[in-house]
Write an enzyme that holds these catalytic residues in place. Structure first.
Site, PDB file in Angstrom:
ATOM      1  CD  GLU A  38      -9.935  -3.168  -3.852  1.00 21.48           C
ATOM      2  OE1 GLU A  38      -8.805  -2.772  -3.503  1.00 21.48           O
ATOM      3  OE2 GLU A  38     -10.473  -4.206  -3.412  1.00 21.48           O
ATOM      4  NE  ARG A 265       0.058   5.697  -0.913  1.00 23.29           N
ATOM      5  CZ  ARG A 265      -1.213   5.261  -0.974  1.00 23.29           C
ATOM      6  NH1 ARG A 265      -2.163   5.811  -0.263  1.00 23.29           N
ATOM      7  NH2 ARG A 265      -1.539   4.263  -1.736  1.00 23.29           N
ATOM      8  CE  LYS A 275      -9.593   2.811  -1.668  1.00 22.87           C
ATOM      9  NZ  LYS A 275      -9.951   2.269  -2.984  1.00 22.87           N
TER      10      LYS A 275
HETATM   11  P1  ATP Z   1      -5.992   3.497  -0.029  1.00 18.82           P
HETATM   12  O1  ATP Z   1      -4.603   3.111   0.353  1.00 18.82           O
HETATM   13  O2  ATP Z   1      -6.395   4.845   0.421  1.00 18.82           O
HETATM   14  O3  ATP Z   1      -6.994   2.473   0.293  1.00 18.82           O
HETATM   15  P2  ATP Z   1      -5.651   2.518  -2.638  1.00 18.82           P
HETATM   16  O4  ATP Z   1      -4.358   2.758  -3.281  1.00 18.82           O
HETATM   17  O5  ATP Z   1      -5.886   1.165  -2.097  1.00 18.82           O
HETATM   18  O6  ATP Z   1      -5.931   3.650  -1.582  1.00 18.82           O
HETATM   19  P3  ATP Z   1      -7.106   2.388  -5.057  1.00 18.82           P
HETATM   20  O7  ATP Z   1      -8.560   2.439  -5.251  1.00 18.82           O
HETATM   21  O8  ATP Z   1      -6.412   1.129  -5.329  1.00 18.82           O
HETATM   22  O9  ATP Z   1      -6.839   2.856  -3.577  1.00 18.82           O
HETATM   23  O10 ATP Z   1      -6.402   3.600  -5.806  1.00 18.82           O
HETATM   24  C1  ATP Z   1      -6.669   3.988  -7.128  1.00 18.82           C
HETATM   25  C2  ATP Z   1      -5.506   4.774  -7.636  1.00 18.82           C
HETATM   26  O11 ATP Z   1      -5.301   5.919  -6.840  1.00 18.82           O
HETATM   27  C3  ATP Z   1      -4.230   3.966  -7.579  1.00 18.82           C
HETATM   28  O12 ATP Z   1      -3.549   4.145  -8.795  1.00 18.82           O
HETATM   29  C4  ATP Z   1      -3.481   4.553  -6.425  1.00 18.82           C
HETATM   30  O13 ATP Z   1      -2.104   4.450  -6.625  1.00 18.82           O
HETATM   31  C5  ATP Z   1      -3.957   6.000  -6.430  1.00 18.82           C
HETATM   32  N1  ATP Z   1      -3.868   6.550  -5.081  1.00 18.82           N
HETATM   33  C6  ATP Z   1      -4.428   6.072  -3.951  1.00 18.82           C
HETATM   34  N2  ATP Z   1      -4.080   6.807  -2.890  1.00 18.82           N
HETATM   35  C7  ATP Z   1      -3.276   7.790  -3.349  1.00 18.82           C
HETATM   36  C8  ATP Z   1      -2.588   8.880  -2.738  1.00 18.82           C
HETATM   37  N3  ATP Z   1      -2.647   9.100  -1.436  1.00 18.82           N
HETATM   38  N4  ATP Z   1      -1.850   9.694  -3.530  1.00 18.82           N
HETATM   39  C9  ATP Z   1      -1.790   9.487  -4.847  1.00 18.82           C
HETATM   40  N5  ATP Z   1      -2.405   8.493  -5.485  1.00 18.82           N
HETATM   41  C10 ATP Z   1      -3.147   7.636  -4.754  1.00 18.82           C
HETATM   42 MG    MG Z   2      -5.549  -0.467  -3.601  1.00 13.15          MG
END
Ligand code: ATP
Ligand code: MG
Length: 578
Positions: A38, A265, A275
């Protein structure tokens, strides 16, 4: 695809599923994955795990493809700056999406049609409860929810209201579109989740075209399906969303129904990866920006001196598993050292200079001494370093009253200057007022040029140094963990992650001296300062006139120690690899 991929990563449960599917000729032998960020912040090292997994699986399988898809369904938090940074970070990590770059916002029209389809199938309705009421009706983990009074609106009324929502007739929060599933489901995600809402916010790609936007759960599965994704890999918190993912695709009878598979994760000790929280640190000025070398964004790690290879190696090393765990940040640093050890030229830099005069060295003489660029790699050659009468050594390398086991310089003691001579301290000059040592006088033994004594005399320490007249002044930024605790924001912080911020995470030294070969170093170049650590030329603030270095990592390897203890306490694992 990584250009220098040495070996195929060892297998894991997801790669095993993919291999089984291929064997069974599922999806006609196609492998299509996606990385779906995102664009509401910069990528961090957790994302790197997902990138390495998704792009990795695609590249390991013939004809495999990985899409880069921006999950841009919430215009209130998303920006073009983030889209651009994500693209450059994925490329920097060494992956390539070819033509496969997509935006969920490109599917808004299709998603809208799917939503109408659900209404027509009697599987979605317009609910006019307030957000607060919807929450109350939802129930809890222990109590079932209640049906919304609007649940049985007619298809006609639902369509009419939905179209008027789209046309902009209603304000935010007045109506939402909900899937009609089961308010008594033990899975809260299945209790008639909202799938569309009014958002009067322009979108960075679609402008004012839309004032209703799909929710993540609705948009994500359908975007996967539209793109023909075969394996939709996501993190564990989406496990409870999988029934909804499958329900939506089943109701709409789509041709492509990808398989969602969840993995743990990445969590790293002494730092934090949400984020939302990173944005808070950036906006509130706790760090200098998204590329502050102390935060685990890829932009920050890059500026700090991390190489893409070291991050990919780290991701491979931690593996992919289904159990949540926290990886010690020392493992990341260990992987970095392994990589930098091979590639970085050695140089001498003095962080806290102490002036040394070699009394018996001719006043105007300068010798060019041979130094080895990298003992790990003879191919990196040698260089010349100037030696003269006045030098700087590290303040820490001298003690007037040396404690036991301090073998470095002290009054009357002889040590080796790297690549140069044996020197003996003969006199200590002190500031009259403060008593602080300001200068040392030494004598050198001309017989020991190159660092060995023909008479077999031994010294117990070898110090780094620079020639005062030839060295360059530099600023050096020393970084420490951003947080004092391995787990910032846990209960003992009162769940306030900022409570354990390390106020000494950055120390700036301004009068450092580095050897002259560093003149004109290009931003991003990485060196090992002998005995100190790895340092890179800061890509933002360094210039030819004023060199600025970031300490990437020290030489002290705490991981080696941790691993030793782990081996002793048998059964412990590296990262979350099982
Ligand atoms: P955050 O929780 O840090 O805001 P998010 O999951 O909301 O991260 P996205 O932009 O939606 O961020 O993530 C893109 C992809 O990266 C998704 O498939 C998510 O599952 C993966 N991802 C995000 N954080 C991690 C992590 N700590 N370890 C592994 N994969 C991750
Ligand atoms: Mg997300």
């Amino acid at each position: 695809m990584p250009k220098d991929k040495a070996t195929a990563p060892s297998s894991d449960f997801i790669r095993n599923i993919v291999a089984e599917d291929l064997k069974a000729d599922k999806n006609k032998g196609r492998i299509v994955t996606r990385f779906p960020p995102e664009p509401n912040g910069y990528l961090h090292i957790g994302h790197a795990k997902s990138i390495c997994l998704n792009f990795g699986i695609a590249s390991e399988n013939e004809g495999g493809v990985c899409h880069l898809r921006f999950d841009d369904t919430d215009p209130s938090k998303e920006e073009v700056e983030y889209v651009e940074s994500i693209k450059s970070d994925v490329r920097w990590l060494g992956f390539d999406w070819d033509d496969h770059i997509y935006y969920a916002s490109d599917y808004f029209e299709k998603l809208y049609e799917y939503a109408e389809q659900l209404i027509k199938n009697g599987k979605a309705y317009i609910c006019s409860l307030s957000a607060q009421e919807i929450r109350e009706y939802r129930g809890t983990l222990t109590e079932p929810g209640k049906d919304s009074p609007y649940r049985n609106r007619s298809e006609e009324e639902n369509l009419n209201l939905f179209r008027r929502m789209r046309a902009g007739e209603f304000g935010e929060g007045s109506h939402v579109l909900r899937a009609k599933i089961d308010m008594t489901s033990p899975n809260l995600n299945m209790r008639d989740p909202t799938i569309y809402r009014v958002r009067r916010v322009p979108h960075h790609r679609t402008g004012d075209k839309w004032c209703i936007y799909p929710m993540y759960d609705f948009a994500h599965c359908l975007s996967d399906s539209i793109e023909g994704i075969t394996h939709s890999l996501c993190t564990l918190e989406f496990e409870d969303h999988r029934p909804l993912y499958d329900w939506i695709l089943d109701q709409l009878n789509v041709d492509c129904h990808p398989q969602q598979i969840e993995f743990a994760r990445l969590n790293l000790s002494h730092t934090m990866m949400s984020k939302r929280r990173l944005l808070e640190l950036v906006e509130e000025g706790y760090v200098s920006g998204w590329d502050d070398p102390r935060i685990p964004t890829l932009a920050g790690l890059r500026r700090r001196g991390y190489t893409p290879e070291s991050i990919r190696n780290f991701c491979e090393r931690i593996g992919v598993a289904k159990r949540d765990s926290t990886v010690d940040i020392a493992l990341l640093e260990h992987t970095l050292r392994e990589d930098l050890n091979k590639r970085s030229p050695r140089v001498m830099g003095v962080l806290r200079p102490l002036r040394v005069v070699i009394d018996n060295y001719p006043e105007n003489q300068v010798e060019e001494l041979d130094a080895i660029n990298n003992p790990e790699d003879p191919g990196m050659g040698t260089r010349k370093i100037p030696f003269s009468r006045v030098l700087y050594i590290e303040r820490d390398d001298f003690r007037e009253d040396p404690p036991k086991k301090f073998f470095r310089l002290a009054p009357g003691r002889e040590v080796r200057l790297r690549y140069a001579y044996f020197v003996r301290c003969v006199c200590v000059v002190r500031d009259e007022k403060t008593g602080e040592v300001t200068e040392l006088h030494c004598t050198y033994d001309p017989q020991t040029r190159g660092g060995d004594s023909p008479d077999g005399r031994k010294v117990k320490a070898t110090l780094h140094w620079v020639s005062a007249a030839h060295s360059l002044e530099a600023e050096v930024r020393l970084y420490d963990h951003l947080f004092l605790k391995p787990n910032p924001g846990d209960e003992s912080d009162g769940n306030d992650f900022k409570a354990s911020l390390n106020s000494n995470s950055l120390e700036t030294l301004t009068s450092c001296r580095v050897e002259p070969s560093l003149r004109g170093s290009t931003p991003g170049s990485i060196y090992q300062f002998e005995r100190q650590g790895y340092f890179c030329v800061d890509s933002v603030d360094s210039s030819a006139e004023a060199l600025v270095f970031n300490r990437t990592v020290t030489l002290r390897d705490t991981w080696a120690r941790i691993e030793k203890t782990q081996k002793k306490n048998k059964g412990a694992t590296i990262g979350d690899k099982n």
